[in-house]
Design a protein around this motif. Sequence first.
Motif, PDB file in Angstrom:
ATOM      1  N   THR A 172       0.805  -1.224   0.000  1.00 47.37           N
ATOM      2  CA  THR A 172       0.000   0.000   0.000  1.00 47.37           C
ATOM      3  C   THR A 172       0.838   1.275   0.000  1.00 47.37           C
ATOM      4  OG1 THR A 172      -0.137  -0.113   2.424  1.00 47.37           O
ATOM      5  CG2 THR A 172      -1.924  -1.119   1.160  1.00 47.37           C
ATOM      6  N   ALA A 173       1.910   1.298   0.802  1.00 45.93           N
ATOM      7  CA  ALA A 173       2.747   2.498   0.871  1.00 45.93           C
ATOM      8  C   ALA A 173       3.802   2.525  -0.225  1.00 45.93           C
ATOM      9  CB  ALA A 173       3.425   2.597   2.236  1.00 45.93           C
ATOM     10  N   SER A 174       4.065   1.376  -0.831  1.00 45.49           N
ATOM     11  CA  SER A 174       4.959   1.270  -1.996  1.00 45.49           C
ATOM     12  C   SER A 174       6.397   1.656  -1.695  1.00 45.49           C
ATOM     13  CB  SER A 174       4.436   2.140  -3.156  1.00 45.49           C
ATOM     14  OG  SER A 174       3.112   1.802  -3.476  1.00 45.49           O
ATOM     15  N   ASP A 175       6.805   1.528  -0.449  1.00 47.81           N
ATOM     16  CA  ASP A 175       8.182   1.875  -0.115  1.00 47.81           C
ATOM     17  C   ASP A 175       8.684   0.970   0.999  1.00 47.81           C
ATOM     18  OD1 ASP A 175      10.445   3.931  -0.469  1.00 47.81           O
ATOM     19  OD2 ASP A 175      10.125   3.944   1.692  1.00 47.81           O
ATOM     20  N   GLN A 176       9.882   0.428   0.809  1.00 45.71           N
ATOM     21  CA  GLN A 176      10.447  -0.512   1.771  1.00 45.71           C
ATOM     22  C   GLN A 176      10.708   0.138   3.124  1.00 45.71           C
ATOM     23  OE1 GLN A 176      14.778  -1.596   2.144  1.00 45.71           O
ATOM     24  NE2 GLN A 176      14.112  -3.303   0.870  1.00 45.71           N
ATOM     25  N   TYR A 177      11.188   1.363   3.113  1.00 44.80           N
ATOM     26  CA  TYR A 177      11.546   2.016   4.369  1.00 44.80           C
ATOM     27  C   TYR A 177      10.319   2.222   5.254  1.00 44.80           C
ATOM     28  CZ  TYR A 177      15.853   2.849   1.831  1.00 44.80           C
ATOM     29  OH  TYR A 177      16.999   2.673   1.108  1.00 44.80           O
ATOM     30  N   ILE A 178       9.215   2.592   4.634  1.00 46.47           N
ATOM     31  CA  ILE A 178       7.983   2.752   5.404  1.00 46.47           C
ATOM     32  C   ILE A 178       7.516   1.404   5.934  1.00 46.47           C
ATOM     33  CG2 ILE A 178       5.552   3.435   5.250  1.00 46.47           C
ATOM     34  CD1 ILE A 178       6.390   5.520   3.217  1.00 46.47           C
ATOM     35  N   ALA A 179       7.696   0.345   5.131  1.00 48.22           N
ATOM     36  CA  ALA A 179       7.294  -0.997   5.547  1.00 48.22           C
ATOM     37  C   ALA A 179       8.143  -1.518   6.696  1.00 48.22           C
ATOM     38  CB  ALA A 179       7.380  -1.958   4.361  1.00 48.22           C
ATOM     39  N   ILE A 180       9.267  -0.886   6.949  1.00 47.74           N
ATOM     40  CA  ILE A 180      10.123  -1.280   8.070  1.00 47.74           C
ATOM     41  C   ILE A 180       9.926  -0.347   9.262  1.00 47.74           C
ATOM     42  CG2 ILE A 180      12.519  -1.537   8.837  1.00 47.74           C
ATOM     43  CD1 ILE A 180      13.233  -2.261   5.949  1.00 47.74           C
ATOM     44  N   VAL A 181       9.964   0.953   8.995  1.00 45.40           N
ATOM     45  CA  VAL A 181       9.943   1.940  10.075  1.00 45.40           C
ATOM     46  C   VAL A 181       8.589   1.994  10.773  1.00 45.40           C
ATOM     47  CG1 VAL A 181      10.141   4.392  10.608  1.00 45.40           C
ATOM     48  CG2 VAL A 181      11.756   3.329   9.024  1.00 45.40           C
ATOM     49  N   VAL A 182       7.508   2.058  10.000  1.00 46.81           N
ATOM     50  CA  VAL A 182       6.183   2.211  10.610  1.00 46.81           C
ATOM     51  C   VAL A 182       5.808   1.000  11.468  1.00 46.81           C
ATOM     52  CG1 VAL A 182       3.728   2.563  10.160  1.00 46.81           C
ATOM     53  CG2 VAL A 182       5.429   3.793   8.808  1.00 46.81           C
ATOM     54  N   PRO A 183       5.902  -0.235  10.955  1.00 51.22           N
ATOM     55  CA  PRO A 183       5.619  -1.373  11.837  1.00 51.22           C
ATOM     56  C   PRO A 183       6.577  -1.440  13.025  1.00 51.22           C
ATOM     57  CG  PRO A 183       5.591  -2.065   9.551  1.00 51.22           C
ATOM     58  CD  PRO A 183       6.150  -0.681   9.571  1.00 51.22           C
ATOM     59  N   GLY A 184       7.825  -1.024  12.805  1.00 56.02           N
ATOM     60  CA  GLY A 184       8.772  -1.020  13.917  1.00 56.02           C
ATOM     61  C   GLY A 184       8.322  -0.110  15.035  1.00 56.02           C
ATOM     62  N   ARG A 185       7.830   1.069  14.671  1.00 57.74           N
ATOM     63  CA  ARG A 185       7.323   1.992  15.689  1.00 57.74           C
ATOM     64  C   ARG A 185       6.060   1.443  16.351  1.00 57.74           C
ATOM     65  NH1 ARG A 185       7.633   7.559  12.114  1.00 57.74           N
ATOM     66  NH2 ARG A 185       9.911   7.754  12.029  1.00 57.74           N
ATOM     67  N   MET A 186       5.220   0.822  15.543  1.00 57.23           N
ATOM     68  CA  MET A 186       3.948   0.328  16.066  1.00 57.23           C
ATOM     69  C   MET A 186       4.126  -0.804  17.067  1.00 57.23           C
ATOM     70  SD  MET A 186       1.783   0.217  12.556  1.00 57.23           S
ATOM     71  CE  MET A 186       0.914  -1.146  13.278  1.00 57.23           C
ATOM     72  N   TYR A 187       4.998  -1.745  16.716  1.00 54.53           N
ATOM     73  CA  TYR A 187       5.102  -2.967  17.512  1.00 54.53           C
ATOM     74  C   TYR A 187       6.191  -2.915  18.580  1.00 54.53           C
ATOM     75  CZ  TYR A 187       2.026  -5.290  14.150  1.00 54.53           C
ATOM     76  OH  TYR A 187       0.960  -5.649  13.373  1.00 54.53           O
ATOM     77  N   ALA A 188       7.027  -1.883  18.573  1.00 55.27           N
ATOM     78  CA  ALA A 188       8.144  -1.831  19.525  1.00 55.27           C
ATOM     79  C   ALA A 188       7.649  -1.907  20.969  1.00 55.27           C
ATOM     80  CB  ALA A 188       8.956  -0.557  19.301  1.00 55.27           C
ATOM     81  N   LYS A 189       6.609  -1.154  21.284  1.00 57.17           N
ATOM     82  CA  LYS A 189       6.086  -1.144  22.651  1.00 57.17           C
ATOM     83  C   LYS A 189       5.516  -2.505  23.027  1.00 57.17           C
ATOM     84  CE  LYS A 189       2.821   1.264  25.660  1.00 57.17           C
ATOM     85  NZ  LYS A 189       1.780   2.328  25.741  1.00 57.17           N
ATOM     86  N   THR A 190       4.793  -3.137  22.100  1.00 56.41           N
ATOM     87  CA  THR A 190       4.189  -4.443  22.376  1.00 56.41           C
ATOM     88  C   THR A 190       5.260  -5.498  22.631  1.00 56.41           C
ATOM     89  OG1 THR A 190       2.311  -3.863  20.956  1.00 56.41           O
ATOM     90  CG2 THR A 190       2.618  -6.191  21.487  1.00 56.41           C
ATOM     91  N   TYR A 191       6.298  -5.516  21.785  1.00 57.91           N
ATOM     92  CA  TYR A 191       7.390  -6.477  21.979  1.00 57.91           C
ATOM     93  C   TYR A 191       8.081  -6.239  23.321  1.00 57.91           C
ATOM     94  CZ  TYR A 191       7.376  -8.549  17.286  1.00 57.91           C
ATOM     95  OH  TYR A 191       7.042  -9.249  16.154  1.00 57.91           O
ATOM     96  N   ARG A 192       8.274  -4.976  23.655  1.00 64.46           N
ATOM     97  CA  ARG A 192       8.955  -4.651  24.914  1.00 64.46           C
ATOM     98  C   ARG A 192       8.098  -5.051  26.106  1.00 64.46           C
ATOM     99  NH1 ARG A 192      10.182  -0.091  23.443  1.00 64.46           N
ATOM    100  NH2 ARG A 192       8.398   1.079  24.279  1.00 64.46           N
ATOM    101  N   GLU A 193       6.803  -4.781  26.032  1.00 65.17           N
ATOM    102  CA  GLU A 193       5.912  -5.124  27.145  1.00 65.17           C
ATOM    103  C   GLU A 193       5.825  -6.630  27.359  1.00 65.17           C
ATOM    104  OE1 GLU A 193       2.270  -3.290  26.069  1.00 65.17           O
ATOM    105  OE2 GLU A 193       2.794  -1.321  26.923  1.00 65.17           O
ATOM    106  N   ARG A 194       5.967  -7.392  26.289  1.00 65.76           N
ATOM    107  CA  ARG A 194       5.895  -8.852  26.413  1.00 65.76           C
ATOM    108  C   ARG A 194       7.247  -9.483  26.708  1.00 65.76           C
ATOM    109  NH1 ARG A 194       1.353 -10.843  21.986  1.00 65.76           N
ATOM    110  NH2 ARG A 194      -0.173  -9.192  22.439  1.00 65.76           N
ATOM    111  N   GLY A 195       8.263  -8.653  26.863  1.00 67.57           N
ATOM    112  CA  GLY A 195       9.559  -9.145  27.315  1.00 67.57           C
ATOM    113  C   GLY A 195      10.465  -9.687  26.235  1.00 67.57           C
TER     114      GLY A 195
END
Length: 278
Positions: A172-195
């Motif tokens: 959808t965003a048509s760019d690799q960097y967005i496909a890495i950075v945006v999910p990284g920002r989204m899921y970073a807190k969840t991964y950290r909270e789950r240890g």
Amino acid sequence: IGFTGSFEHDGANVEAVLEQIQLNFYISPVLLIVPVLLIVVIVKKMPPLPAILFGVLLGGLFAVIFQPDIIRNVAGDSHGFFMSSYVAVMQAMFGDISILTENEMVNELLTTTGMAGMLDTIWLILAAMVFGGVMESAGLLMRISEAIIKWAHSTGSLVASTVVTSIFFNITASDQYIAIVVPGRMYAKTYRERGYKPELLSRTLEDGGTVTSVLIPWNTCGATQSRVLGVSTFTYLPYCFFNIISPFTTIIIASINYRIRRIGEEDDRDNSMEVKDR
């Protein structure tokens, strides 16, 4: 793909190509100085733009010194040597270059369109970056992806959600960097909270976002690869075994919790070893 079948080559054609290259170009180990120096600046971790500029200027300088006949061939005989050198180097960087020899195969090999030939791909990259940036700034991508996180209860489902989100952004965003950075920002807190250690998220983004970007025709990576290889994305897609298998492998490994490292595990292990030593 090369496992079966017979391949034939005409040795005479190879000799003819080599002969034309030797007749038209100065071939010497001295010319290896350019790639060697480029490797040196890469090892020294010079910033990308200065490194690229250094390589371009060095290549142009060596062309002027060691390939004067090619310089005159490209620039024409209507200029003096210094002006011809400038015209030829600039033309080689941004415009069409066609060096004519007596061999049609060599002519095709030595014909290029420079940066101007890549403008179609560059426009697509710029459009994709602008589109993805607007979507992210408006919060639309985040809103879509947050609905996925609530279904991720186990390690496998969390990793699968991350992979699917990265692929979704590649489409959808048509760019690799967005496909890495945006999910990284989204899921970073969840991964950290789950240890989970950050390396799990990093590896998942790599396997879900990076390697799949070349499989999307309108993605910046897919468009670039298609342009460079000269074939459509769907033509080389069936042979991208690693790119296709990697996301599934990541999900399977996470589902069975194989070597999934958690925060504090190494500290606990180190503490237990200290106790044993005492």
